[in-house]
Design an enzyme around this catalytic site. Structure first.
Site, PDB file in Angstrom:
ATOM      1  N   PHE A  51     -33.928  35.180  37.269  1.00  0.00           N
ATOM      2  CA  PHE A  51     -33.452  35.974  38.411  1.00  0.00           C
ATOM      3  C   PHE A  51     -34.470  36.079  39.532  1.00  0.00           C
ATOM      4  O   PHE A  51     -34.117  36.368  40.675  1.00  0.00           O
ATOM      5  CB  PHE A  51     -33.070  37.394  37.932  1.00  0.00           C
ATOM      6  CG  PHE A  51     -34.254  38.316  37.753  1.00  0.00           C
ATOM      7  CD1 PHE A  51     -34.810  38.965  38.851  1.00  0.00           C
ATOM      8  CD2 PHE A  51     -34.845  38.513  36.510  1.00  0.00           C
ATOM      9  CE1 PHE A  51     -35.919  39.792  38.704  1.00  0.00           C
ATOM     10  CE2 PHE A  51     -35.954  39.326  36.356  1.00  0.00           C
ATOM     11  CZ  PHE A  51     -36.498  39.970  37.463  1.00  0.00           C
TER      12      PHE A  51
ATOM     13  N   SER B 126     -38.149  33.842  30.548  1.00  0.00           N
ATOM     14  CA  SER B 126     -39.059  34.635  29.711  1.00  0.00           C
ATOM     15  C   SER B 126     -39.557  33.840  28.500  1.00  0.00           C
ATOM     16  O   SER B 126     -38.988  32.795  28.148  1.00  0.00           O
ATOM     17  CB  SER B 126     -38.312  35.882  29.237  1.00  0.00           C
ATOM     18  OG  SER B 126     -37.194  35.480  28.484  1.00  0.00           O
TER      19      SER B 126
ATOM     20  N   CYS C 268     -43.837  35.410  38.339  1.00  0.00           N
ATOM     21  CA  CYS C 268     -44.544  34.893  37.156  1.00  0.00           C
ATOM     22  C   CYS C 268     -46.003  34.659  37.473  1.00  0.00           C
ATOM     23  O   CYS C 268     -46.807  34.457  36.584  1.00  0.00           O
ATOM     24  CB  CYS C 268     -43.907  33.603  36.685  1.00  0.00           C
ATOM     25  SG  CYS C 268     -44.103  32.301  37.881  1.00  0.00           S
TER      26      CYS C 268
ATOM     27  N   GLU D 258     -45.947  41.111  29.011  1.00  0.00           N
ATOM     28  CA  GLU D 258     -45.646  40.933  30.429  1.00  0.00           C
ATOM     29  C   GLU D 258     -44.758  42.112  30.851  1.00  0.00           C
ATOM     30  O   GLU D 258     -43.656  42.282  30.330  1.00  0.00           O
ATOM     31  CB  GLU D 258     -44.887  39.619  30.629  1.00  0.00           C
ATOM     32  CG  GLU D 258     -44.591  39.324  32.076  1.00  0.00           C
ATOM     33  CD  GLU D 258     -43.775  38.056  32.274  1.00  0.00           C
ATOM     34  OE1 GLU D 258     -42.844  37.804  31.477  1.00  0.00           O
ATOM     35  OE2 GLU D 258     -44.052  37.329  33.229  1.00  0.00           O
TER      36      GLU D 258
HETATM   37  P1  NAD Z   1     -34.638  35.289  31.069  1.00  0.00           P
HETATM   38  O1  NAD Z   1     -35.392  34.476  30.075  1.00  0.00           O
HETATM   39  O2  NAD Z   1     -34.020  36.551  30.641  1.00  0.00           O
HETATM   40  O3  NAD Z   1     -33.450  34.404  31.711  1.00  0.00           O
HETATM   41  C1  NAD Z   1     -33.691  33.126  32.223  1.00  0.00           C
HETATM   42  C2  NAD Z   1     -32.417  32.291  32.082  1.00  0.00           C
HETATM   43  O4  NAD Z   1     -32.130  32.116  30.696  1.00  0.00           O
HETATM   44  C3  NAD Z   1     -31.193  32.918  32.711  1.00  0.00           C
HETATM   45  O5  NAD Z   1     -30.442  31.917  33.349  1.00  0.00           O
HETATM   46  C4  NAD Z   1     -30.441  33.514  31.525  1.00  0.00           C
HETATM   47  O6  NAD Z   1     -29.060  33.523  31.686  1.00  0.00           O
HETATM   48  C5  NAD Z   1     -30.814  32.571  30.397  1.00  0.00           C
HETATM   49  N1  NAD Z   1     -30.854  33.247  29.088  1.00  0.00           N
HETATM   50  C6  NAD Z   1     -31.132  34.558  28.845  1.00  0.00           C
HETATM   51  N2  NAD Z   1     -31.111  34.800  27.521  1.00  0.00           N
HETATM   52  C7  NAD Z   1     -30.821  33.637  26.918  1.00  0.00           C
HETATM   53  C8  NAD Z   1     -30.668  33.255  25.552  1.00  0.00           C
HETATM   54  N3  NAD Z   1     -30.822  34.127  24.560  1.00  0.00           N
HETATM   55  N4  NAD Z   1     -30.384  31.970  25.289  1.00  0.00           N
HETATM   56  C9  NAD Z   1     -30.244  31.075  26.281  1.00  0.00           C
HETATM   57  N5  NAD Z   1     -30.380  31.377  27.589  1.00  0.00           N
HETATM   58  C10 NAD Z   1     -30.664  32.637  27.911  1.00  0.00           C
HETATM   59  O7  NAD Z   1     -35.659  35.519  32.306  1.00  0.00           O
HETATM   60  P2  NAD Z   1     -35.459  36.426  33.590  1.00  0.00           P
HETATM   61  O8  NAD Z   1     -35.575  37.855  33.204  1.00  0.00           O
HETATM   62  O9  NAD Z   1     -34.288  35.976  34.375  1.00  0.00           O
HETATM   63  O10 NAD Z   1     -36.766  36.007  34.435  1.00  0.00           O
HETATM   64  C11 NAD Z   1     -38.014  36.626  34.315  1.00  0.00           C
HETATM   65  C12 NAD Z   1     -38.936  35.821  33.431  1.00  0.00           C
HETATM   66  O11 NAD Z   1     -39.106  34.505  33.963  1.00  0.00           O
HETATM   67  C13 NAD Z   1     -40.344  36.405  33.369  1.00  0.00           C
HETATM   68  O12 NAD Z   1     -40.800  36.342  32.036  1.00  0.00           O
HETATM   69  C14 NAD Z   1     -41.165  35.481  34.260  1.00  0.00           C
HETATM   70  O13 NAD Z   1     -42.544  35.408  33.957  1.00  0.00           O
HETATM   71  C15 NAD Z   1     -40.495  34.176  33.986  1.00  0.00           C
HETATM   72  N6  NAD Z   1     -40.769  33.229  35.037  1.00  0.00           N
HETATM   73  C16 NAD Z   1     -41.638  32.203  34.763  1.00  0.00           C
HETATM   74  C17 NAD Z   1     -41.975  31.297  35.752  1.00  0.00           C
HETATM   75  C18 NAD Z   1     -42.931  30.187  35.489  1.00  0.00           C
HETATM   76  O14 NAD Z   1     -42.996  29.277  36.298  1.00  0.00           O
HETATM   77  N7  NAD Z   1     -43.675  30.168  34.392  1.00  0.00           N
HETATM   78  C19 NAD Z   1     -41.404  31.428  37.031  1.00  0.00           C
HETATM   79  C20 NAD Z   1     -40.520  32.487  37.271  1.00  0.00           C
HETATM   80  C21 NAD Z   1     -40.193  33.375  36.252  1.00  0.00           C
END
Ligand code: NAD
Length: 497
Positions: free
Chosen positions: A150, A227, A282, A382
């Site tokens: 998101f 995440s 992130c 985090e």
């Molecule tokens: P999230 O992991 O909850 O969701 C990310 C995506 O995965 C979404 O499209 C979601 O629908 C999908 N998803 C969620 N649960 C799932 C599951 N159980 N199985 C399969 N798919 C699933 O992450 P978020 O809350 O949207 O984003 C924040 C996180 O992203 C933070 O931890 C942040 O550090 C990380 N992030 C990392 C980077 C990087 O480059 N390392 C960049 C931006 C964000």
């Protein structure tokens, strides 16, 4: 009736036949902006079939024509910059300036993708043996897919599909269900830029839709950003299904402050990098390591954080917006309480933050902890909110050891006036992106986004040359064209003769 976000399948924006929808809300007001569907099995299959069919013609499309789509696309994104940023602000709560930054960092990747002809050049060596030449071609994989978080609904989708599609692949995007309006607007402009039918598909949903992509036997590569637990699941499941996977996960980024650094500059940088975007980056700085006499600066850091205030997207004085959801706020506040319970010193508490005119927003004020120890939950997890932890050490060696012991390795930075200290830090630190007097060192797209350790699973990173390698295969041709009609008989050795 509430607007429903369409899917994007086979070049058409279509309403899903799903019975499952969830609301997308404005995090500053809780106003429902739209509903997002969870795509059905037949819709997912239709997206795959269209992407597969489009690949057959797209891979044969001259590379300069593919590049021209990206040239038109970057121009259109710039033309519609403010309008997209406003959509992005409405669904994420980001300030207008920060929303524009989110889009801009994505546009830079599209500019880079427009250079695809030079990025896809192979290698050639003449006369590897007598009258034998070897040369390589870079060819696309097929249908690739991306799953995005998101927190950057423009930049992160734009890390993925422009590079994959410019390389000759077709792409299925599953954006975050929390802010799907921005990627849909990006897709509309991609069509306007001349992207042929089927090269990009967008499916909405959650785990079930992601599992479809992970288990589909003909989807060749998966890009994920999100995440840690989901990132690990994606990497394990995707590779188990014999796919290429690049999985970018969570982080805990440290900024080391040496006592010889320019104090006011350090303090300004800490404030922006820790609570900017409500800490939902992130690459946000979530831990500041004060070395030696820099310990004395805690109170000035507190003063600077007290000046930062959250507010609505169009409030020009706001430093940052709300966090994405009431659940995110609850989780952040729970972690703040845990910090107190585990003995950290709460210098600034943002839990009861109120923003005038927005009583329902997910506001969290700037929060500062001192005396944080590595065994505390607020150090280990985090938080993904506007919360900064201060850790104190005596020497640079101790700071390096602390960071190298962290399971994460996305970004780190150091503020100092000493070239020797900076050289030591950049050499010894086990983190993939290092800033020297730069708090958030996100590389521009001609480099790659190179997180390490628990912040990244895979080997080829996002954008830059590594993205082209990730989305392609190398084919190496060894060729001989006979000049004379001489036949020397069979060659039973492996040597070229
Ligand atoms: P999230 O992991 O909850 O969701 C990310 C995506 O995965 C979404 O499209 C979601 O629908 C999908 N998803 C969620 N649960 C799932 C599951 N159980 N199985 C399969 N798919 C699933 O992450 P978020 O809350 O949207 O984003 C924040 C996180 O992203 C933070 O931890 C942040 O550090 C990380 N992030 C990392 C980077 C990087 O480059 N390392 C960049 C931006 C964000």
């Amino acid at each position: 009736m509430t607007k429903r976000v369409p899917l994007f399948i086979d070049g058409e924006f279509v309403q899903s036949q799903s019975e499952q929808f969830i609301p997308v809300t404005n995090p500053a007001t809780q106003e429902v902006l739209c509903e997002v569907p969870f795509a059905t099995q037949s819709e997912m299959e239709a997206a795959y079939e269209s992407a597969k069919a489009a690949f057959e013609t797209w891979k044969e499309t001259p590379i300069s024509d593919r590049a021209r789509v990206m040239m038109r696309y970057q121009a259109l994104l710039k033309e519609h910059h403010d309008e997209i940023a406003e959509i992005l602000s409405s669904e994420t709560g980001k300030t207008f300036e920060d929303a524009k930054g989110d889009l801009w960092r994505g546009i830079e990747v599209v500019e880079h993708a427009a250079n695809i002809p030079s990025l896809m050049m192979g290698e050639t060596v003449e006369n590897v043996a007598r009258e034998i030449d070897t040369y390589s071609y870079i060819q696309p994989l097929g249908v690739c897919a991306g799953i995005t978080p998101f927190n950057f609904p423009a930049m992160i989708p734009l890390w993925m599909y422009p590079m994959a599609i410019a390389s000759g692949n077709t792409f299925i995007l599953k954006p975050s269900e929390q802010d799907p309006l921005t990627p849909m607007r990006l897709a509309e402009l991609f069509v306007e830029a001349g992207a042929p039918k089927g090269v990009l598909q967008i499916l909405h949903g959650g785990k079930e839709q992601v599992d479809f992509l992970l288990h589909h036997e003909d989807i060749r590569a998966i890009s994920f950003v999100g995440s840690v637990p989901v990132g690990q699941y994606i990497y394990k499941t995707g590779t188990d299904n014999m796919k290429r996977v690049q999985s970018f996960a969570g982080a805990k980024n440290h900024m080391v402050v040496m006592p010889d650094a320019a104090k006011q500059r350090v303090i300004n940088n800490i404030a922006g990098a820790s609570v900017g975007a409500a800490g939902q980056r992130c690459m946000a700085i979530s831990v500041t390591v004060l070395v030696g006499e820099a310990r004395e600066w805690k109170h000035e850091i507190k003063e600077a954080l007290m000046q930062a205030r959250p507010g609505a997207w169009n409030d020009p004085g706001a430093s940052y917006g709300p966090v994405i959801s009431p659940q995110a706020k609850e989780r952040i506040c729970g972690l703040i309480q845990k910090g107190v319970d585990e003995g950290a010193e709460l210098l600034l508490d943002g839990r009861d933050c109120v923003v005038e005119g927005y009583p329902d927003g997910n506001w969290v004020g700037p929060t500062l902890f001192a005396g944080v120890k590595p065994e505390m939950t607020i150090y280990q997890e985090e938080i993904f909110g506007p919360v900064l932890c201060l850790v104190e050490v005596d020497t640079l060696d101790e700071a390096i050891e602390l960071i190298n012991n962290s399971p994460y390795g996305n970004g780190t930075s150091m503020f100092t006036a000493s070239g020797a200290a900076a050289r030591k830090f950049q050499h010894e630190i086990e983190v993939g992106q290092v800033g020297i007097n730069i708090p958030i060192p996100v590389p521009l797209p001609f480099f790659s986004f190179t997180g390490w350790k628990g912040s990244f699973y895979g080997d080829q990173h996002a954008y830059g040359k590594q993205a082209v390698r990730f989305y392609t295969e190398t084919k190496t041709v060894t060729a001989r064209w006979f000049n004379e009609d001489i036949e020397s008989g069979p060659n039973f050795s492996i040597n070229l003769k």
